[in-house]
Scaffold this motif. Sequence first.
Motif, short mmCIF file in Angstrom:
data_model
loop_
_atom_site.label_atom_id
_atom_site.label_comp_id
_atom_site.label_asym_id
_atom_site.label_seq_id
_atom_site.Cartn_x
_atom_site.Cartn_y
_atom_site.Cartn_z
N GLY A 153 -7.01 10.33 15.27
CA GLY A 153 -6.97 9.35 14.00
C GLY A 153 -8.35 9.30 13.68
N TRP A 154 -9.44 9.10 14.47
CA TRP A 154 -10.71 8.95 13.67
C TRP A 154 -11.01 9.96 12.80
CZ3 TRP A 154 -15.58 11.27 13.19
CH2 TRP A 154 -16.55 10.62 12.57
N LEU A 155 -10.80 11.20 13.24
CA LEU A 155 -11.13 12.47 12.28
C LEU A 155 -10.53 12.39 10.85
CD1 LEU A 155 -10.66 15.26 15.32
CD2 LEU A 155 -12.51 13.77 14.67
N ILE A 156 -9.19 12.13 10.89
CA ILE A 156 -8.51 11.69 9.67
C ILE A 156 -9.03 10.72 9.07
CG2 ILE A 156 -6.19 11.46 8.85
CD1 ILE A 156 -5.01 13.03 11.42
N ALA A 157 -8.91 9.68 9.49
CA ALA A 157 -9.44 8.63 8.73
C ALA A 157 -11.04 8.53 8.13
CB ALA A 157 -9.60 7.29 9.73
N ASN A 158 -11.93 9.24 8.88
CA ASN A 158 -13.26 9.39 8.48
C ASN A 158 -13.12 10.34 7.02
OD1 ASN A 158 -16.16 9.73 8.91
ND2 ASN A 158 -15.62 11.82 9.14
N GLU A 159 -12.34 11.36 6.97
CA GLU A 159 -12.21 12.19 6.02
C GLU A 159 -11.42 11.35 4.58
OE1 GLU A 159 -14.11 14.75 5.77
OE2 GLU A 159 -14.50 14.78 7.80
N VAL A 160 -10.47 10.76 5.14
CA VAL A 160 -9.68 9.83 4.20
C VAL A 160 -10.74 8.91 3.33
CG1 VAL A 160 -7.89 8.19 3.73
CG2 VAL A 160 -7.58 10.30 5.01
N SER A 161 -11.53 8.29 4.08
CA SER A 161 -12.67 7.29 3.75
C SER A 161 -13.55 7.95 2.88
CB SER A 161 -13.47 6.79 4.88
OG SER A 161 -14.27 5.98 4.56
N VAL A 162 -14.04 9.07 3.29
CA VAL A 162 -15.20 9.81 2.26
C VAL A 162 -14.62 10.33 0.88
CG1 VAL A 162 -16.66 11.61 2.23
CG2 VAL A 162 -16.58 10.24 4.24
N ALA A 163 -13.25 10.73 1.29
CA ALA A 163 -12.87 11.51 -0.06
C ALA A 163 -12.25 10.64 -0.94
CB ALA A 163 -11.46 12.26 0.32
N LEU A 164 -11.78 9.21 -0.57
CA LEU A 164 -11.38 8.40 -1.53
C LEU A 164 -12.33 7.03 -1.89
CD1 LEU A 164 -7.75 7.52 -0.21
CD2 LEU A 164 -8.57 9.22 -1.98
N GLY A 165 -13.49 7.38 -1.21
CA GLY A 165 -14.60 6.42 -1.53
C GLY A 165 -14.12 4.84 -1.14
N VAL A 166 -13.27 4.80 0.04
CA VAL A 166 -12.97 3.44 0.24
C VAL A 166 -13.64 3.30 1.92
CG1 VAL A 166 -10.76 3.74 -0.82
CG2 VAL A 166 -10.82 4.53 1.75
N ARG A 167 -13.63 1.57 2.32
CA ARG A 167 -14.32 1.43 3.35
C ARG A 167 -13.63 2.11 4.50
NH1 ARG A 167 -13.55 -3.68 1.89
NH2 ARG A 167 -12.58 -3.95 3.82
N LYS A 168 -14.31 2.47 5.63
CA LYS A 168 -13.69 3.06 6.78
C LYS A 168 -12.73 2.45 7.36
CE LYS A 168 -15.97 2.92 10.72
NZ LYS A 168 -17.00 3.03 11.76
N MET A 169 -12.65 1.05 7.60
CA MET A 169 -11.61 0.45 8.12
C MET A 169 -10.13 0.20 7.11
SD MET A 169 -12.26 0.04 10.94
CE MET A 169 -10.53 -0.82 11.51
N ARG A 170 -10.49 0.39 5.95
CA ARG A 170 -9.17 0.37 5.01
C ARG A 170 -8.49 1.84 5.39
NH1 ARG A 170 -8.88 0.29 -1.56
NH2 ARG A 170 -6.57 0.35 -1.64
N ALA A 171 -9.13 2.75 5.61
CA ALA A 171 -8.65 4.46 5.84
C ALA A 171 -8.12 4.17 7.35
CB ALA A 171 -9.67 5.14 5.82
N VAL A 172 -8.65 3.58 8.26
CA VAL A 172 -8.06 3.55 9.56
C VAL A 172 -6.79 2.69 9.51
CG1 VAL A 172 -8.40 2.20 11.75
CG2 VAL A 172 -10.43 3.67 11.02
N ALA A 173 -6.79 1.63 8.92
CA ALA A 173 -5.59 0.87 8.87
C ALA A 173 -4.41 1.52 8.21
CB ALA A 173 -5.92 -0.62 7.92
N ALA A 174 -4.76 2.37 7.23
CA ALA A 174 -3.87 3.04 6.46
C ALA A 174 -3.03 4.56 7.40
CB ALA A 174 -4.28 3.78 5.36
N VAL A 175 -4.21 4.99 8.25
CA VAL A 175 -3.91 6.01 9.14
C VAL A 175 -2.82 5.45 10.41
CG1 VAL A 175 -4.86 7.63 10.63
CG2 VAL A 175 -5.75 7.66 8.43
N LEU A 176 -3.50 4.40 11.08
CA LEU A 176 -2.94 3.85 12.23
C LEU A 176 -1.22 4.19 12.26
CD1 LEU A 176 -3.80 3.66 15.24
CD2 LEU A 176 -4.18 1.28 14.55
N PRO A 177 -0.85 3.62 11.56
CA PRO A 177 0.86 3.21 11.75
C PRO A 177 1.54 4.60 11.50
CG PRO A 177 0.16 1.35 10.54
CD PRO A 177 -0.96 2.30 10.52
#
Length: 407
Positions: free
Chosen positions: A271-295
């Motif tokens: 999940g961290w690998l995926i959230a990290n790339e989502v965060s960078v690609a969309l330019g959003v904070r890491k935890m917003r990406a983590v919260a979207a990825v986790l469920p």
Amino acid sequence: MTQSTQCLTRTLFGCDGLATWLARGSRTRVTLLIDPGVLGSEIVARVRRQVAKAERGEQLVVLSGPGTLLGVLELAERLTGAELVVGVGGGSLLDQAKLLALLHGRPSARARLTVPQRSGMLVLPPGTERALGLVAVPTTLGTGAELSTAACLEYPQGKRLIAGECLRPDIAVLDPVATDTLPPELVSEAVLEALFRLVSMYAGDHADLPTEDALTEALAVRLVSAGHAVRRAREAGTPVERPLRAEIAKLSGLTHQEWLHLGRGAWANKGWLIANEVSVALGVRKMRAVAAVLPPLWRAIAGGDERLGSARRLARLWSSLRAVDPDGLPGDPAGGMAALIDSWRVERRLTPDDHTDDDTGDDVLDAIAGRIVRAWGAGLPMLGGLTRDEVRELLTEVLRTPEATRC
């Protein structure tokens, strides 16, 4: 004297013991790396008083912006005469402090960090040593950077994770004064970040390890309880008090301890690998990406994708976490985690529209799936064999269309 690569970080709860530790060592020149956002804060004043009390010379360096490869390399060359680095700031600043302590006067370390590669992770060889002593004073919560053996750094091709025992600080100073001005919503995000890091290793691995499992479950329950306490403070409009913030800092640091993960697969936290790339690609904070990825990630695990984790272990873990608030959280792990994130008021809704370019939603999904597979899969072991199409399918659950988001 070079820093041993095997020493464990000593944790000071408050700044008062820092002067004693500094005075006992042979290093007399201290370089203070300060986040500009806390330059005039009480925690910086406390650290500087400790340096003066130990009768050590001080060089003050203010760092701004995210750490980049070029920036870290240039600063390492300019820090002449440094013997010990004290970093005071958030996770990004502490990561830069770690790498500066590694790079200072070490051409071999510079060569290692600049070698061309597509992987999103760079592992420093065993025996790699830091050139400088290192003290970490975190002013945010959740990253646990002050106790970890890793650092994130921006490269031209994206964010890269650098890992090695030599990145573990000598001293971590956990002082709740340092987080007095941290907004309550970021405290909630911090608890989620620590919980995500902890439970992802547990559910992402299939092995039952009685001691490690029991320790992880107990720590995860403590984190959920802390998250609920933060929620109650926010609902009441009251501050998140220092004792609770101190407890969160302690729990977050514990999630990095190796004894929790002995015997676990190295790449259990996909999940961290995926959230990290989502965060960078969309330019959003890491935890917003983590919260979207986790469920969605938990939904895929519960659905039987064994490459992402163990449905059986996830169900067992969620049963323990749900028991903290049985009336407010559903029994389904994915739905329950979504409800928990929402109850903590952490934003978890992302859409392709968050991308700032003119690409269509399909283009964005394709681009992010490509980034993830290039950095972590396609022959690299981190994704466990997930293909680009499979990653893209998961991303369709992470990045919803505006219409689906409103439903």
